[in-house]
Design an enzyme around this catalytic site. Sequence first.
Site, short mmCIF file in Angstrom:
data_model
loop_
_atom_site.label_atom_id
_atom_site.label_comp_id
_atom_site.label_asym_id
_atom_site.label_seq_id
_atom_site.Cartn_x
_atom_site.Cartn_y
_atom_site.Cartn_z
N CYS A 1 25.40 47.04 80.21
CA CYS A 1 23.98 46.82 80.50
C CYS A 1 23.34 45.82 79.54
CB CYS A 1 23.23 48.15 80.51
SG CYS A 1 23.48 49.16 79.04
N PHE A 2 23.50 46.04 78.23
CA PHE A 2 22.99 45.05 77.28
C PHE A 2 23.64 43.69 77.53
CE2 PHE A 2 21.50 48.11 73.79
CZ PHE A 2 20.18 47.68 73.86
#
Length: 327
Positions: A137-138
């Site tokens: 996600c990051f």
Amino acid sequence: MSNINIGIIGAAGYTGGELIRILINHPHVNIAFAHSKSQAGKPVYATHTDLLGDTDLVFSGDDIQELLNKEELNAIFLCSGHGESKKFLEAHSLPETVKVIDLSTDFRPETDGFVYGLPELQRDKIKVATKIANPGCFATSIQLAILPLADAGLIKDAVHVSAVTGSTGAGQALSATTHFTWRNNNMSIYKAFTHQHLTEIKMSISKLQAGFSEAVNFVPYRGDFTRGIMANVYTAFAGSLEEAKVIYKSFYASHPFTHVSDSPIDLKQVVNTNKCLVHLEVHDGQLLVSSIIDNLTKGASGQAVQNMNIAFNLPEDAGLRLKAPAF
């Protein structure tokens, strides 16, 4: 068009639940099973309570190999914890015709025949892939902030990143730093300069800008909200704001979910959607790129469905035209 039969392993967690929410409304998908050891035999809506009235699916706890053998599957999503996907594939045999989409970190370095599944970077490879490693996600938010610059060969100095994520990014299992009484009205740094997503970020930059060797200095924050990621990325840039906008808008022109905003952006524009919004500013020779996504959709399950759509030659946005809360 006949429906694609899919199975979900680890369906009781956050990413598994998000997949079910998307796929029960997907026009070309049938969920053959949603497997969970811990919730076996229970209705899906008993765990994902918002799905009451939307689906009668029951969590399967049967022997997984039996499910794989008896169902005419086209694809399987692996939503278990990191390290579990590799164990699963070592312990079970899948027909060669079944595509695998893994949401863990296990195969993101593109090992064991997996293709890294960031559509804005590798759409053509995803089209022909049988094994897809969904990005972190990051990593998704940060890469979408800097890949156009790498594609232009313009990363000439260290890249600095400050990014904050919601509590769902830590998974469903409770810990001291996800408990409401700790997280509420609070912020903290974790894994500064050592976050596991740095490996895939640097790998992706190198795919576009050969010989890239600059530092990526990443400071992640835990936010006091449930879902969403905002990444603020800056690096040296000799051009003007107008030149930067041309680079970014050209790079994302053919991608349905990533958009360059001329106005400042905020998380509620993307929460519950598969979008990434990017905003650019130039200050004293530095390009500042703000990037926002929902960590559970574009940062996980939504992107996994996007990858499935591409791999099965479906419209890339099928089942993913989701509405942000806005307020």
